[in-house]
Design an enzyme around this catalytic site. Structure first.
Site, PDB file in Angstrom:
ATOM      1  N   LYS A 192       0.887  -1.181   0.000  1.00 15.53           N
ATOM      2  CA  LYS A 192       0.000   0.000   0.000  1.00 15.53           C
ATOM      3  C   LYS A 192       0.916   1.221   0.000  1.00 15.53           C
ATOM      4  O   LYS A 192       1.399   1.655   1.042  1.00 15.53           O
ATOM      5  CB  LYS A 192      -0.875  -0.030   1.258  1.00 15.53           C
ATOM      6  CG  LYS A 192      -2.211   0.690   1.138  1.00 15.53           C
ATOM      7  CD  LYS A 192      -2.143   2.166   0.830  1.00 15.53           C
ATOM      8  CE  LYS A 192      -1.821   3.026   2.019  1.00 15.53           C
ATOM      9  NZ  LYS A 192      -1.584   4.449   1.618  1.00 15.53           N
ATOM     10  N   CYS A 301      14.455  10.437   6.295  1.00 16.57           N
ATOM     11  CA  CYS A 301      14.216  10.153   7.720  1.00 16.57           C
ATOM     12  C   CYS A 301      15.480  10.368   8.557  1.00 16.57           C
ATOM     13  O   CYS A 301      15.396  10.756   9.717  1.00 16.57           O
ATOM     14  CB  CYS A 301      13.703   8.732   7.879  1.00 16.57           C
ATOM     15  SG  CYS A 301      14.751   7.534   7.068  1.00 16.57           S
TER      16      CYS A 301
HETATM   17  P1  NAD Z   1       2.738   8.743   7.021  1.00 14.23           P
HETATM   18  O1  NAD Z   1       2.873   8.044   8.315  1.00 14.23           O
HETATM   19  O2  NAD Z   1       1.765   9.883   6.920  1.00 14.23           O
HETATM   20  O3  NAD Z   1       2.284   7.729   5.884  1.00 14.23           O
HETATM   21  C1  NAD Z   1       3.044   6.571   5.586  1.00 14.23           C
HETATM   22  C2  NAD Z   1       2.138   5.507   5.034  1.00 14.23           C
HETATM   23  O4  NAD Z   1       1.220   5.101   6.060  1.00 14.23           O
HETATM   24  C3  NAD Z   1       1.269   5.979   3.862  1.00 14.23           C
HETATM   25  O5  NAD Z   1       1.149   4.924   2.924  1.00 14.23           O
HETATM   26  C4  NAD Z   1      -0.073   6.244   4.520  1.00 14.23           C
HETATM   27  O6  NAD Z   1      -1.168   6.139   3.640  1.00 14.23           O
HETATM   28  C5  NAD Z   1      -0.103   5.141   5.567  1.00 14.23           C
HETATM   29  N1  NAD Z   1      -1.004   5.372   6.706  1.00 14.23           N
HETATM   30  C6  NAD Z   1      -1.393   6.550   7.250  1.00 14.23           C
HETATM   31  N2  NAD Z   1      -2.243   6.335   8.289  1.00 14.23           N
HETATM   32  C7  NAD Z   1      -2.363   4.994   8.415  1.00 14.23           C
HETATM   33  C8  NAD Z   1      -3.081   4.150   9.320  1.00 14.23           C
HETATM   34  N3  NAD Z   1      -3.848   4.637  10.287  1.00 14.23           N
HETATM   35  N4  NAD Z   1      -2.963   2.812   9.174  1.00 14.23           N
HETATM   36  C9  NAD Z   1      -2.175   2.289   8.203  1.00 14.23           C
HETATM   37  N5  NAD Z   1      -1.487   3.038   7.318  1.00 14.23           N
HETATM   38  C10 NAD Z   1      -1.583   4.379   7.419  1.00 14.23           C
HETATM   39  O7  NAD Z   1       4.206   9.167   6.587  1.00 14.23           O
HETATM   40  P2  NAD Z   1       4.629  10.042   5.334  1.00 14.23           P
HETATM   41  O8  NAD Z   1       4.230  11.450   5.613  1.00 14.23           O
HETATM   42  O9  NAD Z   1       4.155   9.382   4.087  1.00 14.23           O
HETATM   43  O10 NAD Z   1       6.209   9.886   5.354  1.00 14.23           O
HETATM   44  C11 NAD Z   1       7.035  10.719   6.077  1.00 14.23           C
HETATM   45  C12 NAD Z   1       7.473  10.044   7.350  1.00 14.23           C
HETATM   46  O11 NAD Z   1       8.111   8.816   7.066  1.00 14.23           O
HETATM   47  C13 NAD Z   1       8.501  10.861   8.121  1.00 14.23           C
HETATM   48  O12 NAD Z   1       8.180  10.863   9.485  1.00 14.23           O
HETATM   49  C14 NAD Z   1       9.806  10.099   7.898  1.00 14.23           C
HETATM   50  O13 NAD Z   1      10.752  10.278   8.901  1.00 14.23           O
HETATM   51  C15 NAD Z   1       9.315   8.706   7.816  1.00 14.23           C
HETATM   52  N6  NAD Z   1      10.284   7.879   7.111  1.00 14.23           N
HETATM   53  C16 NAD Z   1      11.035   6.994   7.829  1.00 14.23           C
HETATM   54  C17 NAD Z   1      11.988   6.207   7.204  1.00 14.23           C
HETATM   55  C18 NAD Z   1      12.810   5.201   7.976  1.00 14.23           C
HETATM   56  O14 NAD Z   1      13.330   4.284   7.338  1.00 14.23           O
HETATM   57  N7  NAD Z   1      12.942   5.310   9.270  1.00 14.23           N
HETATM   58  C19 NAD Z   1      12.188   6.324   5.821  1.00 14.23           C
HETATM   59  C20 NAD Z   1      11.414   7.235   5.121  1.00 14.23           C
HETATM   60  C21 NAD Z   1      10.463   8.005   5.776  1.00 14.23           C
END
Ligand code: NAD
Length: 500
Positions: A192, A301
């Site tokens: 997803k 991240c």
């Molecule tokens: P997000 O948490 O808003 O969304 C990530 C994914 O989760 C999306 O596909 C979204 O649709 C899904 N999602 C949202 N709510 C959900 C729920 N209740 N249940 C299941 N899935 C749900 O994150 P984002 O804004 O897309 O990405 C940015 C974030 O990702 C930043 O905090 C960044 O630090 C983090 N990130 C971490 C890493 C790592 O490896 N540690 C790598 C890249 C990004």
């Protein structure tokens, strides 16, 4: 087709989902508009999957997982599927990179040389793991004597159906990072992608079919997190969630997973420090600190978003980083001279703008940037904030934009406390010429990765993940086998008298 500067024509995948080896519409027919972050123009639509759509995809993945053909497939042949997919990405890398740039905004050179290379490398790296699943042979010490001898062995079993939920900052790379280990270890997957950047994951679906993956082994559903993502997390047939995204969503997933006792790996946010000691080689440390935060417009991240600098060199370092930031060319990712693209969405632009404004209100001083760029597109100017203090909101909240907060360190004995003064624990870098200081400080930092005289070097052979609110579990490296498999112990009794 969408035309972009430089004569780039970008083919847009249809608003469909990949379920059970077939492209299909969503049951309710609802769609989500997709915008080019550089122009704000609507460029595509993707399906807003419902719980019923997700159920179809999970049922398909479950059937595929249980099928004798998948269960019996030779591990080496699962590795070959991944290799075939890597070759197809290699063939189509220019097209895929253009699509990534259109959807996410990042410069084409980054899409082509970072995102695509990572995707190919990850498929090959994990493909190699498929034939390395091995258990242990264990001699037991029973507390009774029944004339037998007891032995046991363990075998590593795939966890089953994996839900791979990914963010928008490295869309294709993240999708591959979830599917490749899952397939390598014999799981099946429902991906997803983020509703902000799903297009390359859908194109990946086309290549997955062309590569000959058995029906249902990889399924792709698009849609909102609270709807499609949540349905995947709640589904009883999904045995593991592999998630990368924000800490808030990771916390919701962890809580919801308790109901079905799902396995989870969570790669979450960060507030990583770049630590510059007084003896550092500043010709390396200044560009190093700039490179720690600005690539991908800070949407990384592990970005070095807190710059901790010993007071004696503070002005030299911060002004040096600000000069480099000012020289960065902002603009469309299709312009070959551009180094920084837009942020991914209007929502992200608003978030970055609000956090910086609050930081300035609390006393931080912008040495450069500090505002969005005029005109269309979600551009934010690379920003260096000086005069940072640990009590500021921006010293603790992840900005996920091209913004670094610099804080002077008066006494080197405070570095450990300052660096660890964060709820996150993803990465940190130390810049110094002193090997003793480097390793002694590295041992005191509470985070998943410490870099010395470099930052953001990620390698598939090195375990990756965070402590504290940065996540749970590790991906990459030898750790990955624990993330996608579980041991099954088999215990046997040997009749000792058999050879009497
Ligand atoms: P997000 O948490 O808003 O969304 C990530 C994914 O989760 C999306 O596909 C979204 O649709 C899904 N999602 C949202 N709510 C959900 C729920 N209740 N249940 C299941 N899935 C749900 O994150 P984002 O804004 O897309 O990405 C940015 C974030 O990702 C930043 O905090 C960044 O630090 C983090 N990130 C971490 C890493 C790592 O490896 N540690 C790598 C890249 C990004």
């Amino acid at each position: 087709m969408i035309e972009r500067a430089g004569g780039s024509a970008v083919r847009i995948p249809a608003a469909r989902m990949l379920i059970d080896g077939q492209w299909c519409d969503g049951i309710e027919g609802r769609l989500i508009a997709v915008h080019d972050p550089a122009t704000e123009e609507k460029i595509a639509e993707v399906v807003a999957a419902t719980a019923a759509d997700v159920d179809r995809a999970v049922q398909a993945a479950h059937r595929a997982y249980e099928s004798p053909s998948w269960q019996k497939m030779r591990p080496l042949d699962r590795g070959r599927l991944l290799e075939r997919l890597a070759l197809l990405i290699e063939r189509d890398a220019d097209d895929l990179a253009r699509l990534e740039t259109l959807d996410n905004g990042k410069p084409y050179g980054v899409s082509r040389n970072v995102d695509m290379k990572f995707a190919m490398d990850a498929l090959r790296y994990y493909g190699g793991w498929s034939s390395k699943m091995a258990g242990e042979y264990i001699q037991l010490s029973p507390f009774f004597d029944d004339g037998g001898t007891y032995r046991a062995y363990t075998e590593r079993r795939p966890v089953g159906v994996v839900g791979g939920i990914t963010p928008w900052n490295f869309p294709l790379g993240q999708a591959v990072q979830k599917l490749a280990p899952a397939i390598a270890f014999g799981c099946t997957v429902v991906l997803k992608p983020s509703e902000e950047a799903s297009l390359t994951t859908l194109r990946l679906g086309e290549l997955i079919l062309e590569a000959g993956f058995p029906e249902g082994t990889v399924n792709i559903v698009t849609g909102y997190g609270h709807e499609a993502g949540q349905a995947l997390v709640d589904h009883p047939l999904v045995r593991k969630i592999a998630f990368t995204g924000s800490t808030l969503t990771g916390q919701k997933i962890l809580a919801a997973s308790a109901r079905t006792m799902k396995r989870v790996t969570l790669e979450l946010g960060g507030k990583s420090p770049t630590i510059v000691l007084a003896d550092a080689d500043l010709d390396q440390a200044i560009p190093g600190a700039a490179n720690a935060i600005f690539p991908n417009s800070g949407q990384v991240c592990t970005a070095g978003s807190r710059l901790l600098v010993e007071a004696s060199i503070f002005d030299e370092v911060t002004q040096g980083v600000a000069r480099l930031a000012q020289d960065l060319k902002l603009g469309s990712g299709f312009d070959p001279l551009v180094q920084l693209g837009p942020l991914v969405s209007a929502r992200q632009l608003d978030r970055v703008s609000a956090l910086v404004a609050k930081g300035i209100e609390e006393g931080a001083e912008p040495l450069c940037g500090g505002a969005r760029d005029a005109g269309r597109g979600y551009f934010y100017r690379p920003t260096v904030l000086s005069g940072g203090r640990p009590d500021m909101q921006i010293a603790h909240e992840e900005v996920f934009g091209p913004v670094v907060l610099a804080m002077p360190v008066q006494d080197p004995r405070d570095i450990k406390a300052l660096a660890n003064d964060t709820a996150y624990g993803l990465g940190a870098s130390i810049w110094t010429r002193d090997i003793n200081k480097a390793h002694l400080l590295a041992a005191q930092l509470d985070c998943g990765t410490v870099w010395i005289n470099t930052h953001n070097v990620l390698d598939l052979a090195m375990p990756f993940g965070g402590t504290k609110l940065s996540g749970l579990g590790r991906e990459f490296g030898t750790e990955v086998i624990h993330a996608y498999t579980e041991p099954r112990a088999v215990c046997m009794r040997l009749e000792t008298s058999a050879f009497d």
